[in-house]
Design a protein around this motif. Structure first.
Motif, PDB file in Angstrom:
ATOM      1  N   PHE A  73     -15.426   8.780  21.349  1.00  0.00           N
ATOM      2  CA  PHE A  73     -16.646   9.154  20.627  1.00  0.00           C
ATOM      3  C   PHE A  73     -17.058   8.040  19.671  1.00  0.00           C
ATOM      4  CE2 PHE A  73     -18.995  11.123  17.174  1.00  0.00           C
ATOM      5  CZ  PHE A  73     -20.006  11.737  17.892  1.00  0.00           C
ATOM      6  N   CYS A  74     -16.070   7.494  18.942  1.00  0.00           N
ATOM      7  CA  CYS A  74     -16.371   6.391  18.028  1.00  0.00           C
ATOM      8  C   CYS A  74     -16.975   5.220  18.780  1.00  0.00           C
ATOM      9  CB  CYS A  74     -15.100   5.893  17.356  1.00  0.00           C
ATOM     10  SG  CYS A  74     -14.470   7.002  16.148  1.00  0.00           S
ATOM     11  N   LEU A  75     -16.265   4.802  19.852  1.00  0.00           N
ATOM     12  CA  LEU A  75     -16.719   3.604  20.563  1.00  0.00           C
ATOM     13  C   LEU A  75     -18.115   3.794  21.127  1.00  0.00           C
ATOM     14  CD1 LEU A  75     -13.535   2.274  22.351  1.00  0.00           C
ATOM     15  CD2 LEU A  75     -14.565   1.583  20.193  1.00  0.00           C
ATOM     16  N   VAL A  76     -18.340   4.976  21.748  1.00  0.00           N
ATOM     17  CA  VAL A  76     -19.643   5.191  22.386  1.00  0.00           C
ATOM     18  C   VAL A  76     -20.751   5.302  21.344  1.00  0.00           C
ATOM     19  CG1 VAL A  76     -21.024   6.804  23.749  1.00  0.00           C
ATOM     20  CG2 VAL A  76     -18.707   6.220  24.467  1.00  0.00           C
ATOM     21  N   SER A  77     -20.551   6.154  20.336  1.00  0.00           N
ATOM     22  CA  SER A  77     -21.656   6.393  19.401  1.00  0.00           C
ATOM     23  C   SER A  77     -21.920   5.156  18.540  1.00  0.00           C
ATOM     24  CB  SER A  77     -21.373   7.613  18.537  1.00  0.00           C
ATOM     25  OG  SER A  77     -20.316   7.368  17.652  1.00  0.00           O
ATOM     26  N   ILE A  78     -20.874   4.428  18.161  1.00  0.00           N
ATOM     27  CA  ILE A  78     -21.096   3.244  17.331  1.00  0.00           C
ATOM     28  C   ILE A  78     -21.625   2.089  18.164  1.00  0.00           C
ATOM     29  CG2 ILE A  78     -20.073   1.608  15.748  1.00  0.00           C
ATOM     30  CD1 ILE A  78     -17.974   3.593  15.078  1.00  0.00           C
ATOM     31  N   SER A  79     -20.987   1.874  19.339  1.00  0.00           N
ATOM     32  CA  SER A  79     -21.448   0.763  20.183  1.00  0.00           C
ATOM     33  C   SER A  79     -22.925   0.945  20.510  1.00  0.00           C
ATOM     34  CB  SER A  79     -20.660   0.717  21.496  1.00  0.00           C
ATOM     35  OG  SER A  79     -19.311   0.532  21.244  1.00  0.00           O
ATOM     36  N   GLY A  80     -23.328   2.209  20.687  1.00  0.00           N
ATOM     37  CA  GLY A  80     -24.721   2.491  21.045  1.00  0.00           C
ATOM     38  C   GLY A  80     -25.691   1.875  20.060  1.00  0.00           C
ATOM     39  N   TYR A  81     -25.204   1.688  18.825  1.00  0.00           N
ATOM     40  CA  TYR A  81     -26.064   1.119  17.794  1.00  0.00           C
ATOM     41  C   TYR A  81     -26.350  -0.346  18.076  1.00  0.00           C
ATOM     42  CZ  TYR A  81     -27.735   0.368  13.027  1.00  0.00           C
ATOM     43  OH  TYR A  81     -28.491   0.065  11.948  1.00  0.00           O
ATOM     44  N   ARG A  82     -25.416  -0.998  18.812  1.00  0.00           N
ATOM     45  CA  ARG A  82     -25.579  -2.429  19.064  1.00  0.00           C
ATOM     46  C   ARG A  82     -25.805  -2.762  20.545  1.00  0.00           C
ATOM     47  NH1 ARG A  82     -26.910  -5.152  14.522  1.00  0.00           N
ATOM     48  NH2 ARG A  82     -25.760  -4.268  12.800  1.00  0.00           N
ATOM     49  N   VAL A  83     -25.160  -1.980  21.410  1.00  0.00           N
ATOM     50  CA  VAL A  83     -25.260  -2.296  22.840  1.00  0.00           C
ATOM     51  C   VAL A  83     -26.486  -1.591  23.425  1.00  0.00           C
ATOM     52  CG1 VAL A  83     -24.090  -2.134  25.055  1.00  0.00           C
ATOM     53  CG2 VAL A  83     -22.772  -2.542  22.981  1.00  0.00           C
ATOM     54  N   ASP A  84     -27.211  -2.281  24.298  1.00  0.00           N
ATOM     55  CA  ASP A  84     -28.433  -1.702  24.841  1.00  0.00           C
ATOM     56  C   ASP A  84     -28.158  -0.819  26.048  1.00  0.00           C
ATOM     57  OD1 ASP A  84     -30.055  -2.829  22.934  1.00  0.00           O
ATOM     58  OD2 ASP A  84     -30.158  -4.744  24.021  1.00  0.00           O
ATOM     59  N   GLU A  85     -27.351  -1.316  26.964  1.00  0.00           N
ATOM     60  CA  GLU A  85     -27.148  -0.564  28.200  1.00  0.00           C
ATOM     61  C   GLU A  85     -25.929   0.349  28.072  1.00  0.00           C
ATOM     62  OE1 GLU A  85     -26.987  -3.949  30.548  1.00  0.00           O
ATOM     63  OE2 GLU A  85     -29.119  -3.964  31.044  1.00  0.00           O
ATOM     64  N   LEU A  86     -26.093   1.340  27.165  1.00  0.00           N
ATOM     65  CA  LEU A  86     -24.970   2.212  26.836  1.00  0.00           C
ATOM     66  C   LEU A  86     -24.497   3.007  28.042  1.00  0.00           C
ATOM     67  CD1 LEU A  86     -23.240   3.097  24.451  1.00  0.00           C
ATOM     68  CD2 LEU A  86     -24.800   4.997  24.127  1.00  0.00           C
ATOM     69  N   LEU A  87     -25.475   3.551  28.803  1.00  0.00           N
ATOM     70  CA  LEU A  87     -25.112   4.416  29.926  1.00  0.00           C
ATOM     71  C   LEU A  87     -24.329   3.655  30.982  1.00  0.00           C
ATOM     72  CD1 LEU A  87     -28.055   6.852  30.618  1.00  0.00           C
ATOM     73  CD2 LEU A  87     -25.651   7.391  30.258  1.00  0.00           C
ATOM     74  N   ASP A  88     -24.784   2.437  31.263  1.00  0.00           N
ATOM     75  CA  ASP A  88     -24.067   1.598  32.234  1.00  0.00           C
ATOM     76  C   ASP A  88     -22.638   1.352  31.793  1.00  0.00           C
ATOM     77  OD1 ASP A  88     -26.120   1.418  33.896  1.00  0.00           O
ATOM     78  OD2 ASP A  88     -26.406  -0.761  33.775  1.00  0.00           O
ATOM     79  N   MET A  89     -22.518   0.988  30.493  1.00  0.00           N
ATOM     80  CA  MET A  89     -21.190   0.682  29.968  1.00  0.00           C
ATOM     81  C   MET A  89     -20.272   1.899  30.088  1.00  0.00           C
ATOM     82  SD  MET A  89     -20.187  -0.472  26.131  1.00  0.00           S
ATOM     83  CE  MET A  89     -19.911   1.210  25.595  1.00  0.00           C
ATOM     84  N   ALA A  90     -20.794   3.059  29.642  1.00  0.00           N
ATOM     85  CA  ALA A  90     -19.987   4.285  29.663  1.00  0.00           C
ATOM     86  C   ALA A  90     -19.562   4.604  31.088  1.00  0.00           C
ATOM     87  CB  ALA A  90     -20.785   5.430  29.068  1.00  0.00           C
ATOM     88  N   GLN A  91     -20.505   4.408  32.020  1.00  0.00           N
ATOM     89  CA  GLN A  91     -20.237   4.725  33.421  1.00  0.00           C
ATOM     90  C   GLN A  91     -19.110   3.844  33.971  1.00  0.00           C
ATOM     91  OE1 GLN A  91     -24.008   4.718  35.507  1.00  0.00           O
ATOM     92  NE2 GLN A  91     -22.920   4.443  37.447  1.00  0.00           N
ATOM     93  N   TYR A  92     -19.189   2.529  33.702  1.00  0.00           N
ATOM     94  CA  TYR A  92     -18.164   1.620  34.203  1.00  0.00           C
ATOM     95  C   TYR A  92     -16.801   1.932  33.607  1.00  0.00           C
ATOM     96  CZ  TYR A  92     -21.095  -1.545  36.879  1.00  0.00           C
ATOM     97  OH  TYR A  92     -21.907  -2.097  37.824  1.00  0.00           O
ATOM     98  N   ARG A  93     -16.821   2.205  32.288  1.00  0.00           N
ATOM     99  CA  ARG A  93     -15.551   2.484  31.628  1.00  0.00           C
ATOM    100  C   ARG A  93     -14.912   3.728  32.202  1.00  0.00           C
ATOM    101  NH1 ARG A  93     -16.255   1.024  25.310  1.00  0.00           N
ATOM    102  NH2 ARG A  93     -16.684  -1.151  25.768  1.00  0.00           N
ATOM    103  N   MET A  94     -15.714   4.771  32.340  1.00  0.00           N
ATOM    104  CA  MET A  94     -15.207   6.028  32.883  1.00  0.00           C
ATOM    105  C   MET A  94     -14.622   5.789  34.275  1.00  0.00           C
ATOM    106  SD  MET A  94     -15.023   9.136  31.851  1.00  0.00           S
ATOM    107  CE  MET A  94     -13.857  10.114  32.787  1.00  0.00           C
ATOM    108  N   PHE A  95     -15.365   4.994  35.064  1.00  0.00           N
ATOM    109  CA  PHE A  95     -14.953   4.687  36.432  1.00  0.00           C
ATOM    110  C   PHE A  95     -13.594   3.974  36.448  1.00  0.00           C
ATOM    111  CE2 PHE A  95     -15.336   1.623  40.043  1.00  0.00           C
ATOM    112  CZ  PHE A  95     -15.201   2.558  41.054  1.00  0.00           C
ATOM    113  N   THR A  96     -13.458   2.946  35.586  1.00  0.00           N
ATOM    114  CA  THR A  96     -12.198   2.192  35.582  1.00  0.00           C
ATOM    115  C   THR A  96     -11.044   3.033  35.046  1.00  0.00           C
ATOM    116  OG1 THR A  96     -13.037   1.215  33.547  1.00  0.00           O
ATOM    117  CG2 THR A  96     -13.078  -0.154  35.501  1.00  0.00           C
TER     118      THR A  96
END
Lengths: 497, 497
Positions: A180-203
């Protein structure tokens, strides 16, 4: 004179050089000694560690399994097509393998499920919070994210104190906070949040599945089976301790050679394992429920019941501890009294031990024993005999004729004690024997407690009656060692896959 | 006829509608009931969780501390100058805080030190291996990295089985594997490996320091202090159980109202906490040695000795467990016997309890008690009295005159028992009392065992003699509750910083 001075100087110089030499030699010697000391210590440490592995080769195997899993997951970096697919997110697969791979299959599965559930739940929540925050305008965004982070992290941390969650989802709660921390905070700086979350979940899913496969297929170590071996082994230890303790007390120092003394000392103290295995049993039972069916245990095997059996065993073992304490106390009993009680007390000890051993066999065979009822009845009647022997005691003390009759009953009638001594014995001399007898009777009651918990287990786990099982091929299992059993189970699993 | 048919149809229709209605109502009713059931369960769960926190508000405080630490570390994302400094590597600071922040300061420091050491060691090794591999040519690079990964990961995994490493550096070994994998594998794809490693190390150190500061400054929960409270509290529980059990047996059912029964039942079973706290004590002792000096405990306080004290307490408690088992057994003693033994047995119980309480006070005050020796002597002489009362027993049974003398000695001489009954009592009726007495004597011996371990502690931790301490300001500490003590310690720490 000048010549004399020179000679003196030369001597001085020689002495100095020699002094320097001895100093040097000393320093070198000291350093050698220190190095040798460190090397010796290191060697001892390595030797001890090696013995640890040799005693239980499954530890070595586990280490190799970790190596295999890590090598497999590192293919994400080495193999170009795979790396092109996930890129730097491959890191999460490696991390998952390192963090999730545990000694027992149950622990690995537990952590895997926790990690996947925690990650996905927190991922969705994090993306949701990020979506809400980004709609609220630039000013409020960090505030909304910060407050939700604070509240959710505190709540999830608190949930880790709740016993039911702590037992099953402790790791999941931690991963929830992390993701939750990584996703909600990173979202403040990273643009392609959904892509990132998807790849991480996948790996993470790939890493988790790899862990489960390696853990379950290559010589799996099942927490449930470990628990089973621990509890049944402890039953045997308890039985040996009990019998050994009673035999030692009443037989005295018959076996006097050192070797057998060491063995019997080890047997005598086996009950201490029972007293100290509570934490392990509970941990194993918590992990075992995550495991799929393996060997003769199905998925919903009542593992909690093993913890109850352990508790009843501990209650019996603590009574045995008191018994051994009384036996070792200064307050010795008269030899005559001991001889009078010997036969019947040893019978009680042997009968209770055989009940405990029969329980262990029952559990190993997973059958309802036909002998158990008879053995319990025999144990109780032996205890009853002991009680009636005690109740006849005042007569016994005062009347030598009656005593002779009793002695005849004990089969080994010793006649080296002067008959006069039998006339009256002060209570002080019989206290110890009476205490031992009365603790034996208490131990019998507690052994019945173990029998009850095991019978509950046999109902819960649907143990088959003995005869029906004997016709099947299962029965030889009881004769093979746990390690062989593991081998067989692995073979079976390997054939399945 | 047509009209009749229509009426019939209408009735049919009405019945159908009514049936539909009842079905609907049932479904709605069922759903309401289900929702209410779930809500009720949820409510009960939340209520229970809330009570958990209310009973120990430090749990709430810990949750808030986690929230604070995470909010602080998330500034790396929100505050632009900070984010520009470390960029995406801020993730590692967040991760460190989530993973490392534990309930007790000791656990946090242990994990922090482990994380930093494991990361740096593995980082250097990883970079070294990467350097060697990159010199070996493109063909051999993945092979060298893969083999070194396999070997080091297996070795580090094995080291986690070695007891001394498991107790202190388990987490560090895991982090070592993790970092080594990430560094050596990433090196294959990432060009600026040194920069990356440097930033990661930097953020991990920042996260670690933040954790330690928050954990130690805001109302710290010291593992050592928790261990201290647990052991001293268990001593009190053991003393209460012992005294309560003896008093209950010899006083019979005097206090009959339900409220006081419940209280005394709880007191009686307090010893079970002693029996079951082994794992907690060992975990706490392992964590406590990482903590700096706090309150009255300095850095090298002998925490392992508390585990030894716990073990000696458990040995005493298991004897008490056997005693309680014997008391609850069917085999009841004659009232007369009980009355004869009452005074002296209760004295033994009370004296041993007061020795245990004095030990607890000694530990709380961290002083060498001046009273302890006297109390131990009194306890031993009471046990000796009990032994001599038992030794005089055959006379006691046969001679009523002697019995009357004894009764007078017990202060409360009851005369409601027919004198005839005193002439001869079969052994069966005195077994229980004799067993209780003899277990009490054994308990006295084991209480001496506790005294020994505590005296070892007082030597190891340099407890001051009582008088010198009384002149200092320390002594009032013993009268305040653990929570107040924590408050005071926190205040002291806050003033320090």
């Amino acid at each position: 004179m000048a010549c004399g001075k020179e000679v003196a100087k030369e001597i001085e110089w020689r002495i100095k050089v020699e002094e320097d030499d001895t100093l040097k030699r000393r320093v070198v010697g000291f350093m050698w000694a220190a190095t040798a000391g460190v090397a010796l210590k290191l060697w001892k440490f390595v030797k001890k560690a090696w013995e640890l592995g040799v005693n239980d080769p499954r530890k070595f195997i586990h280490c190799l399994k970790v190596g295999v899993a890590l090598s497999l997951v590192s293919l994400f970096y080495y193999w170009k097509p795979l790396y092109d697919g996930v890129g730097g997110n491959a890191m999460w697969a490696v991390m998952t393998v390192v963090v999730v791979f545990e000694y027992t299959a149950g622990a690995t599965i537990c952590k895997t499920v926790n990690r996947m559930c925690g990650t996905s739940l927190a991922g969705f929540l994090g993306i949701g919070v990020h979506w809400v925050a980004s709609r609220a305008g630039e000013q409020y965004e960090p505030i909304i994210i910060g407050v939700s982070l604070f509240l959710l992290a505190s709540a999830a941390t608190f949930s880790r104190f709740i016993p039911t969650i702590k037992a099953r989802f402790d790791y999941g709660a931690m991963i929830f906070i992390l993701t939750f921390c990584l996703v909600s905070i990173s979202g403040y700086r990273v643009d392609e949040l959904l892509d990132m979350a998807q790849y991480r979940m996948f790996t993470i899913i790939i890493g988790s599945i790899l862990c489960i496969i390696v853990s379950v297929i290559i010589r799996p170590i099942w927490a449930g089976f470990e628990l089973f071996v621990l509890v049944t082994g402890n039953l045997d230890k308890l039985a040996n301790s009990l019998q050994c303790c009673v035999a030692r007390y009443f037989d005295g120092s018959e076996a006097s050679d050192e070797e057998s003394d060491k063995v019997s000392e080890k047997e005598l103290l086996g009950y201490k394992c029972v007293l100290s295995s509570k934490a392990t049993e509970e941990a194993m039972a918590n992990l075992a429920r995550w495991e799929p069916g393996h060997g003769r245990f199905n998925f919903r095997h009542p593992w909690r019941q093993y913890v109850k059996i352990g508790a009843s065993m501990r209650s019996c073992a603590s009574c045995l501890d008191a018994l051994i304490g009384c036996i070792n106390s200064d307050n010795k009993a008269s030899d005559e009294m001991k001889k009078n009680m010997r036969s019947i007390s040893m019978k009680v000890g042997a009968k209770s031990a055989s009940v405990i051993r029969e329980i262990a066999t029952t559990m190993r065979n997973m059958t309802k024993s036909s002998k158990l009822d008879i053995l319990v009845t025999e144990m109780n009647s032996a205890a009853q005999d002991l009680r009636s022997l005690l109740s006849s005691y005042p007569n016994l003390v005062n009347a030598p004729s009656h005593n002779a009759k009793r002695s005849a009953q004990t089969e080994t009638a010793p006649s080296d004690i002067p008959q006069a001594a039998k006339v009256e014995i002060p209570l002080l001399q019989i206290i110890q024997v009476v205490t031992v007898a009365s603790l034996l009777i208490e131990i019998v009651a507690r052994v019945e407690g173990i029998v009850e918990t095991v019978e509950e287990l046999s109902d819960l786990a649907n143990f088959q009656p003995e005869k029906r099982v004997k016709s099947k091929q299962h029965s030889p299992d009881s004769k093979i060692s746990p390690d062989q059993q593991i081998d067989e189970e692995t073979d079976r699993t390997l054939q399945m896959v």
